[in-house]
Scaffold this motif. Structure first.
Motif, PDB file in Angstrom:
ATOM      1  N   THR A 134       0.727  -1.335   0.237  1.00  0.00           N
ATOM      2  CA  THR A 134      -0.029  -0.161  -0.119  1.00  0.00           C
ATOM      3  C   THR A 134       0.818   1.347  -0.003  1.00  0.00           C
ATOM      4  N   ALA A 135       2.265   1.145   0.276  1.00  0.00           N
ATOM      5  CA  ALA A 135       3.024   2.179   0.273  1.00  0.00           C
ATOM      6  C   ALA A 135       3.188   3.089  -0.926  1.00  0.00           C
ATOM      7  N   ASN A 136       2.856   4.597  -0.938  1.00  0.00           N
ATOM      8  CA  ASN A 136       2.964   5.106  -2.231  1.00  0.00           C
ATOM      9  C   ASN A 136       4.425   5.389  -2.456  1.00  0.00           C
ATOM     10  N   ALA A 137       4.710   6.132  -3.684  1.00  0.00           N
ATOM     11  CA  ALA A 137       5.946   6.318  -4.145  1.00  0.00           C
ATOM     12  C   ALA A 137       6.834   7.124  -2.929  1.00  0.00           C
ATOM     13  N   LYS A 138       6.160   8.142  -2.437  1.00  0.00           N
ATOM     14  CA  LYS A 138       7.085   9.104  -1.259  1.00  0.00           C
ATOM     15  C   LYS A 138       6.984   8.611  -0.135  1.00  0.00           C
ATOM     16  N   ALA A 139       6.708   7.329   0.341  1.00  0.00           N
ATOM     17  CA  ALA A 139       6.421   6.775   1.544  1.00  0.00           C
ATOM     18  C   ALA A 139       7.917   6.857   2.512  1.00  0.00           C
ATOM     19  N   ASN A 140       8.769   6.738   1.908  1.00  0.00           N
ATOM     20  CA  ASN A 140      10.246   6.710   2.544  1.00  0.00           C
ATOM     21  C   ASN A 140      10.684   8.258   2.721  1.00  0.00           C
ATOM     22  N   LEU A 141       9.815   9.004   3.403  1.00  0.00           N
ATOM     23  CA  LEU A 141      10.400  10.264   3.865  1.00  0.00           C
ATOM     24  C   LEU A 141      10.519  10.580   5.439  1.00  0.00           C
ATOM     25  N   ASP A 142      11.051  11.756   5.694  1.00  0.00           N
ATOM     26  CA  ASP A 142      11.051  12.464   6.991  1.00  0.00           C
ATOM     27  C   ASP A 142      11.350  11.341   8.236  1.00  0.00           C
ATOM     28  N   PRO A 143      12.604  10.749   8.129  1.00  0.00           N
ATOM     29  CA  PRO A 143      13.104   9.764   9.095  1.00  0.00           C
ATOM     30  C   PRO A 143      13.225  10.617  10.370  1.00  0.00           C
ATOM     31  N   SER A 144      12.881   9.948  11.425  1.00  0.00           N
ATOM     32  CA  SER A 144      13.129  10.311  13.014  1.00  0.00           C
ATOM     33  C   SER A 144      13.608   9.272  13.688  1.00  0.00           C
ATOM     34  N   VAL A 145      14.589   9.433  14.646  1.00  0.00           N
ATOM     35  CA  VAL A 145      15.189   8.234  15.312  1.00  0.00           C
ATOM     36  C   VAL A 145      15.381   8.744  16.738  1.00  0.00           C
ATOM     37  N   LEU A 146      14.771   7.588  17.804  1.00  0.00           N
ATOM     38  CA  LEU A 146      15.243   7.758  19.188  1.00  0.00           C
ATOM     39  C   LEU A 146      16.225   6.523  19.566  1.00  0.00           C
ATOM     40  N   ILE A 147      16.849   6.853  20.399  1.00  0.00           N
ATOM     41  CA  ILE A 147      18.048   5.914  21.215  1.00  0.00           C
ATOM     42  C   ILE A 147      17.380   6.092  22.701  1.00  0.00           C
ATOM     43  N   ASP A 148      16.640   4.816  23.167  1.00  0.00           N
ATOM     44  CA  ASP A 148      16.317   4.687  24.345  1.00  0.00           C
ATOM     45  C   ASP A 148      17.270   4.605  25.572  1.00  0.00           C
ATOM     46  N   GLU A 149      16.841   4.580  27.008  1.00  0.00           N
ATOM     47  CA  GLU A 149      17.685   4.724  27.911  1.00  0.00           C
ATOM     48  C   GLU A 149      18.551   3.462  27.880  1.00  0.00           C
ATOM     49  N   ASP A 150      17.883   2.356  27.486  1.00  0.00           N
ATOM     50  CA  ASP A 150      18.814   1.203  27.471  1.00  0.00           C
ATOM     51  C   ASP A 150      19.482   0.880  26.060  1.00  0.00           C
ATOM     52  N   GLY A 151      19.770   1.930  25.441  1.00  0.00           N
ATOM     53  CA  GLY A 151      20.473   1.770  24.186  1.00  0.00           C
ATOM     54  C   GLY A 151      19.748   1.560  22.927  1.00  0.00           C
ATOM     55  N   SER A 152      18.664   0.992  23.042  1.00  0.00           N
ATOM     56  CA  SER A 152      17.820   0.342  21.771  1.00  0.00           C
ATOM     57  C   SER A 152      17.401   1.591  20.953  1.00  0.00           C
ATOM     58  N   ALA A 153      17.573   1.367  19.853  1.00  0.00           N
ATOM     59  CA  ALA A 153      17.256   2.520  18.633  1.00  0.00           C
ATOM     60  C   ALA A 153      16.156   2.250  17.845  1.00  0.00           C
ATOM     61  N   TYR A 154      15.287   3.164  17.576  1.00  0.00           N
ATOM     62  CA  TYR A 154      14.024   3.011  16.943  1.00  0.00           C
ATOM     63  C   TYR A 154      14.131   4.135  15.723  1.00  0.00           C
ATOM     64  N   LEU A 155      13.442   3.776  14.594  1.00  0.00           N
ATOM     65  CA  LEU A 155      12.981   4.624  13.311  1.00  0.00           C
ATOM     66  C   LEU A 155      11.752   4.907  13.026  1.00  0.00           C
ATOM     67  N   PHE A 156      11.418   6.130  12.873  1.00  0.00           N
ATOM     68  CA  PHE A 156       9.997   6.386  12.557  1.00  0.00           C
ATOM     69  C   PHE A 156      10.184   7.297  11.164  1.00  0.00           C
ATOM     70  N   TRP A 157       9.194   7.035  10.529  1.00  0.00           N
ATOM     71  CA  TRP A 157       9.160   7.775   9.135  1.00  0.00           C
ATOM     72  C   TRP A 157       7.800   7.503   8.318  1.00  0.00           C
ATOM     73  N   GLY A 158       7.783   8.179   7.161  1.00  0.00           N
ATOM     74  CA  GLY A 158       6.538   8.046   6.359  1.00  0.00           C
ATOM     75  C   GLY A 158       5.836   8.968   5.703  1.00  0.00           C
ATOM     76  N   ASN A 159       5.200   8.960   4.757  1.00  0.00           N
ATOM     77  CA  ASN A 159       4.232   9.659   3.843  1.00  0.00           C
ATOM     78  C   ASN A 159       2.986   8.988   3.532  1.00  0.00           C
ATOM     79  N   GLY A 160       1.867   9.565   4.114  1.00  0.00           N
ATOM     80  CA  GLY A 160       0.441   9.019   3.952  1.00  0.00           C
ATOM     81  C   GLY A 160       0.405   7.750   4.953  1.00  0.00           C
TER      82      GLY A 160
END
Length: 297
Positions: A134-160
């Protein structure tokens, strides 16, 4: 450069702010709108870097990264996120892939917050073929990353649609599957931050874009929509937030189209104060022309 009030950068068009606090300074990284005269479209080739110790006097650093610094990319310097991890600085960016369909997310690394940055893995971190059908052509936009207190890292992003994935410890790949985050009226411009054990996911809401946000006690959700942080910015259809604590105060960075001859494709980064309520909600941000000139930092 001394030019107090909003917009905070006035000699160039800037957009899609991301911010990083390092030692006594705040580093502001932006996109660079530069469409030729007569062209009303997104033309972005590089990212810019500025630093300040008081949020009113800004020092510009030479462009630390261009979209074509990724050999596999054909251009387009979309919204990004810079983080510090184990003494190095990692820059997650959205660009257009030269060989694969759609947009892609790349990763650059440097030893200094002002660069120079280099491609960290020699290929895209996220490509369109990794997404749901279902992802559109621009879906991989605007990444944001958080590294938690335990060192785990997470990526959020998207369009639509908003996407989420855990990252490997060295940030150079995914640690698990890509999941969808269900958010009302999600357009783009995800930004993730954590405060007092609560995860805050803010984003461009609707179109033209306001900024809405949701919270969760677990990085993997359930996310609960909480409301609107700020309204549609002046003379601009898009809105990409960046929220940061600096020297004991919270700030909200965003962009508008308020510069002379500005607009949705000639944007300008601004900053205003951000406040939380006693129950950890974010108060609506008042967008001002004065900005934080009286911050007293």
């Amino acid at each position: 450069m001394k030019d107090y009030g909003n917009p905070i950068i006035r000699h160039k068009y800037t957009a899609d702010p991301t911010v990083l606090v390092n030692k006594d300074a705040l580093y502001l990284y932006t996109g660079h709108d530069e469409p030729p005269d007569g062209v009303d479209d997104y033309v972005m080739k590089e990212w810019l870097c500025f630093s300040s110790t008081n949020l009113t006097d800004w020092t510009e650093h030479p462009s630390p990264l261009k979209a074509t610094d990724f050999r596999w990319a054909k251009g387009d310097a979309f919204a990004s996120k810079v983080i510090e991890h184990h003494g190095k600085f990692y820059w997650f960016v959205a660009v257009s892939h030269a060989e694969k369909f759609g947009k892609a997310i790349g990763l650059a690394v440097a030893d200094s917050p002002v660069g120079p940055f280099r491609d960290a893995i020699g290929q895209a971190l996220i490509t369109h073929d990794m997404l749901p059908p279902t992802a559109n052509a621009k879906a991989n936009l605007d990444p944001s990353v958080l590294i938690d207190e335990d060192g785990s890292a997470y990526l959020f992003w998207g369009n639509g649609e908003c996407y989420f994935a855990p990252l490997k410890a060295d940030l150079t790949g995914l640690e698990g599957k890509i999941a969808k985050v269900n958010l009302p009226e999600f357009s783009e411009g995800a930004h993730i931050h954590k405060r007092n054990g609560i995860y805050y996911l803010s984003y461009g809401y609707g179109h033209p874009e306001k900024v809405g946000y949701a919270t969760s006690s677990d990085i993997e959700g359930h996310w609960e929509f909480k409301g609107i942080i700020n309204e549609i910015p002046e003379n601009c259809e898009t809105n990409r937030p960046a929220i940061v604590d600096f020297k004991g105060q919270s700030y909200f960075f965003y962009h508008n189209g308020a510069l002379p001859e500005g607009g949705s494709h000639r944007r300008a980064v601004c900053v205003d104060y951000l406040y939380y309520t006693a129950d950890q909600a974010i108060q609506p941000v008042l967008m001002t022309k004065e900005g934080v000139v009286d911050a007293g930092l």
